[in-house]
Motif scaffolding. Structure first.
Motif, PDB file in Angstrom:
ATOM      1  N   ASN A  98    -107.765  -4.554 -29.201  1.00 56.96           N
ATOM      2  CA  ASN A  98    -106.408  -5.103 -29.233  1.00 56.96           C
ATOM      3  C   ASN A  98    -105.765  -4.910 -30.597  1.00 56.96           C
ATOM      4  OD1 ASN A  98    -108.221  -7.101 -27.388  1.00 56.96           O
ATOM      5  ND2 ASN A  98    -106.210  -6.800 -26.469  1.00 56.96           N
ATOM      6  N   LYS A  99    -106.570  -5.102 -31.641  1.00 56.39           N
ATOM      7  CA  LYS A  99    -106.061  -4.914 -32.997  1.00 56.39           C
ATOM      8  C   LYS A  99    -105.660  -3.470 -33.229  1.00 56.39           C
ATOM      9  CE  LYS A  99    -105.409  -5.826 -37.405  1.00 56.39           C
ATOM     10  NZ  LYS A  99    -104.265  -6.656 -37.878  1.00 56.39           N
ATOM     11  N   MET A 100    -106.456  -2.527 -32.727  1.00 60.19           N
ATOM     12  CA  MET A 100    -106.138  -1.110 -32.918  1.00 60.19           C
ATOM     13  C   MET A 100    -104.868  -0.731 -32.174  1.00 60.19           C
ATOM     14  SD  MET A 100    -107.249   1.394 -34.696  1.00 60.19           S
ATOM     15  CE  MET A 100    -107.265   3.183 -34.854  1.00 60.19           C
ATOM     16  N   GLU A 101    -104.684  -1.297 -31.012  1.00 58.47           N
ATOM     17  CA  GLU A 101    -103.468  -1.014 -30.244  1.00 58.47           C
ATOM     18  C   GLU A 101    -102.222  -1.429 -31.020  1.00 58.47           C
ATOM     19  OE1 GLU A 101    -101.745  -1.705 -25.721  1.00 58.47           O
ATOM     20  OE2 GLU A 101    -102.896  -3.314 -26.687  1.00 58.47           O
ATOM     21  N   SER A 102    -102.259  -2.640 -31.593  1.00 55.75           N
ATOM     22  CA  SER A 102    -101.096  -3.127 -32.332  1.00 55.75           C
ATOM     23  C   SER A 102    -100.952  -2.452 -33.695  1.00 55.75           C
ATOM     24  CB  SER A 102    -101.186  -4.648 -32.506  1.00 55.75           C
ATOM     25  OG  SER A 102    -102.331  -5.009 -33.259  1.00 55.75           O
ATOM     26  N   LEU A 103    -102.080  -2.101 -34.312  1.00 55.14           N
ATOM     27  CA  LEU A 103    -102.056  -1.493 -35.640  1.00 55.14           C
ATOM     28  C   LEU A 103    -101.401  -0.120 -35.643  1.00 55.14           C
ATOM     29  CD1 LEU A 103    -103.103  -1.580 -38.652  1.00 55.14           C
ATOM     30  CD2 LEU A 103    -105.152  -0.407 -37.789  1.00 55.14           C
ATOM     31  N   THR A 104    -101.730   0.691 -34.657  1.00 57.72           N
ATOM     32  CA  THR A 104    -101.326   2.098 -34.672  1.00 57.72           C
ATOM     33  C   THR A 104     -99.956   2.377 -34.069  1.00 57.72           C
ATOM     34  OG1 THR A 104    -102.405   2.520 -32.555  1.00 57.72           O
ATOM     35  CG2 THR A 104    -103.735   2.823 -34.553  1.00 57.72           C
ATOM     36  N   GLY A 105     -99.547   1.564 -33.096  1.00 60.55           N
ATOM     37  CA  GLY A 105     -98.283   1.852 -32.412  1.00 60.55           C
ATOM     38  C   GLY A 105     -98.353   3.078 -31.519  1.00 60.55           C
ATOM     39  N   PHE A 106     -99.556   3.480 -31.135  1.00 60.01           N
ATOM     40  CA  PHE A 106     -99.683   4.675 -30.299  1.00 60.01           C
ATOM     41  C   PHE A 106     -99.034   4.505 -28.917  1.00 60.01           C
ATOM     42  CE2 PHE A 106    -103.324   6.512 -32.876  1.00 60.01           C
ATOM     43  CZ  PHE A 106    -102.675   7.706 -33.141  1.00 60.01           C
ATOM     44  N   VAL A 193    -108.882  11.173 -39.089  1.00 57.81           N
ATOM     45  CA  VAL A 193    -109.671  10.215 -39.865  1.00 57.81           C
ATOM     46  C   VAL A 193    -108.772   9.506 -40.875  1.00 57.81           C
ATOM     47  CG1 VAL A 193    -111.556  10.004 -41.517  1.00 57.81           C
ATOM     48  CG2 VAL A 193    -111.777  11.550 -39.564  1.00 57.81           C
ATOM     49  N   VAL A 194    -108.753   8.173 -40.807  1.00 56.21           N
ATOM     50  CA  VAL A 194    -107.923   7.381 -41.710  1.00 56.21           C
ATOM     51  C   VAL A 194    -108.811   6.417 -42.492  1.00 56.21           C
ATOM     52  CG1 VAL A 194    -105.989   5.783 -41.898  1.00 56.21           C
ATOM     53  CG2 VAL A 194    -105.967   7.549 -40.116  1.00 56.21           C
ATOM     54  N   GLU A 195    -108.913   6.635 -43.795  1.00 54.49           N
ATOM     55  CA  GLU A 195    -109.689   5.775 -44.698  1.00 54.49           C
ATOM     56  C   GLU A 195    -111.142   5.636 -44.241  1.00 54.49           C
ATOM     57  OE1 GLU A 195    -108.110   5.011 -47.446  1.00 54.49           O
ATOM     58  OE2 GLU A 195    -106.193   5.693 -46.647  1.00 54.49           O
ATOM     59  N   GLY A 196    -111.737   6.749 -43.855  1.00 49.74           N
ATOM     60  CA  GLY A 196    -113.127   6.738 -43.406  1.00 49.74           C
ATOM     61  C   GLY A 196    -113.993   7.671 -44.213  1.00 49.74           C
ATOM     62  N   SER A 197    -115.292   7.662 -43.902  1.00 50.92           N
ATOM     63  CA  SER A 197    -116.242   8.478 -44.655  1.00 50.92           C
ATOM     64  C   SER A 197    -117.254   9.112 -43.705  1.00 50.92           C
ATOM     65  CB  SER A 197    -116.972   7.614 -45.685  1.00 50.92           C
ATOM     66  OG  SER A 197    -117.822   8.392 -46.505  1.00 50.92           O
ATOM     67  N   GLU A 296     -96.950   6.164 -41.414  1.00 51.01           N
ATOM     68  CA  GLU A 296     -96.619   7.480 -40.864  1.00 51.01           C
ATOM     69  C   GLU A 296     -97.782   8.144 -40.133  1.00 51.01           C
ATOM     70  OE1 GLU A 296     -97.776   8.391 -45.245  1.00 51.01           O
ATOM     71  OE2 GLU A 296     -96.959   6.739 -44.069  1.00 51.01           O
ATOM     72  N   ALA A 297     -98.972   7.560 -40.211  1.00 46.53           N
ATOM     73  CA  ALA A 297    -100.172   8.243 -39.712  1.00 46.53           C
ATOM     74  C   ALA A 297    -100.121   8.557 -38.222  1.00 46.53           C
ATOM     75  CB  ALA A 297    -101.418   7.415 -40.031  1.00 46.53           C
ATOM     76  N   SER A 298     -99.705   7.625 -37.409  1.00 42.18           N
ATOM     77  CA  SER A 298     -99.754   7.838 -35.959  1.00 42.18           C
ATOM     78  C   SER A 298     -98.855   8.987 -35.522  1.00 42.18           C
ATOM     79  CB  SER A 298     -99.380   6.549 -35.218  1.00 42.18           C
ATOM     80  OG  SER A 298    -100.304   5.522 -35.503  1.00 42.18           O
ATOM     81  N   GLU A 299     -97.623   9.001 -36.028  1.00 35.39           N
ATOM     82  CA  GLU A 299     -96.695  10.094 -35.691  1.00 35.39           C
ATOM     83  C   GLU A 299     -97.259  11.437 -36.144  1.00 35.39           C
ATOM     84  OE1 GLU A 299     -93.873  10.188 -34.080  1.00 35.39           O
ATOM     85  OE2 GLU A 299     -93.074   8.146 -34.012  1.00 35.39           O
TER      86      GLU A 299
END
Length: 312
Positions: A98-106, A193-197, A296-299
């Protein structure tokens, strides 16, 4: 009495004809109309909470967003006539679907562009991304198996194009995107990949396209490496440049040198250009960016994904 019987028979024939005609409506799956479900998966426009059996006690859950362009589009034999792309969006550690859905706006981008989005739930808010993180790592959870089965279920049901499956993630979820591409590259056309390793053994038999975002002021997963991989693993994270170099060298690509248009002034993106089979690596450095999902990441990720279907 005879007249009443004749009228009743005539009425029943009319009703039968109407029922036959309406049976192909939404929920019927006939005559090119959308069925209510496909392989048990809801097909109406909107976001649905679904579950999948992964062969272990209990089940795994995910949210599935179906855009109206798919739900209300053309259907053939109970499946979308034109199979849409699929984006798997993996939440960060100590978060959920649920958090990812709201975070990304996809969802909004999905409705506009017509692709399907799945938001899988990790194990106790974490993913087993290799040497990170938490409960999923300690329990040796087979998250690669879970995500692979989810991809197979959605593509097998005809709800997604197997050549346009894209996986993105934030933080621990970003590391999980790396791991899936490392172990199952044939299922993934591109990763975001966003802020990952990259903290897992990686020896894929084919390259995948990758778009990598990282902020220069990230203290959780430092841009130049450092910090602790997990609460019980004090080894430092490798620098983001190591992952960029790994994926471009795997595809025999040069260092990123071509400017890529970004959507904000503090994001500097450069790409390698497309190599064999259309594979490309793009690196976006966010000046002053912290451990957060950039607006801007999702777009930008969708634009990158759309241009990099799997070939061959």
């Amino acid at each position: 009495m005879r007249r009443i019987l004749v009228v009743a028979v005539a009425l029943s024939l009319v009703l039968a004809a109407c029922t036959s005609k309406g049976g192909g409506g939404k929920g019927g799956g006939e005559g090119g109309k959308r069925p209510a479900t496909v392989d048990g998966i809801a097909t109406a426009a909107g976001t649905h909470k679904e579950k999948i059996d992964v062969g272990t006690p209990g089940h795994r859950e995910y949210l599935l967003h179906i855009p109206a362009k798919v739900a209300d589009g053309k259907w053939k034999d109970g499946k979308p006539a034109d199979r849409p792309a699929l984006v798997l969006a993996l939440h960060g550690g100590l978060a959920n679907m649920n958090k990812m859905e709201s975070l990304t706006g996809f969802d909004r981008i999905s409705d506009d562009k017509g692709f399907v989005v799945a938001y899988p739930d990790g194990f106790m808010t974490t993913w087993n991304a290799g040497s990170c993180c938490g409960a999923a790592k300690i329990g040796n959870i087979d998250d690669v198996g879970f995500l692979s089965k989810l991809i197979d279920k959605l593509t097998g049901a005809g709800l997604a194009d197997p050549d346009r499956v894209f996986v993105t993630g934030f933080s621990n979820g970003a590391g999980m995107a790396y791991k899936l591409a490392c172990e199952k590259p044939g299922k993934v056309a591109a990763i975001g990949v966003v802020e990952g390793s990259l903290v897992t053994k990686c020896d894929p038999d084919r390259p995948v396209s990758a778009m990598i975002f990282h902020g220069t002021a990230d203290r959780s997963v430092p841009f130049n490496g450092g910090g602790n991989r997990d609460f019980n693993d004090k080894r430092p994270f490798p620098p983001v440049s190591q992952a960029v170099d790994f994926w471009r060298k795997l595809a025999k690509l040069p260092k990123p040198h071509e400017d890529v248009k970004a959507l904000s002034g503090n994001t500097d993106c450069q790409g390698t250009g497309k190599g064999a089979q259309g594979v490309e690596v793009t690196f976006c450095k966010i000046q002053g960016g912290t451990h957060a999902w950039p607006s801007e990441a999702s777009e930008m990720l969708w634009r990158f994904f759309d241009a990099h279907p799997r070939k061959g």
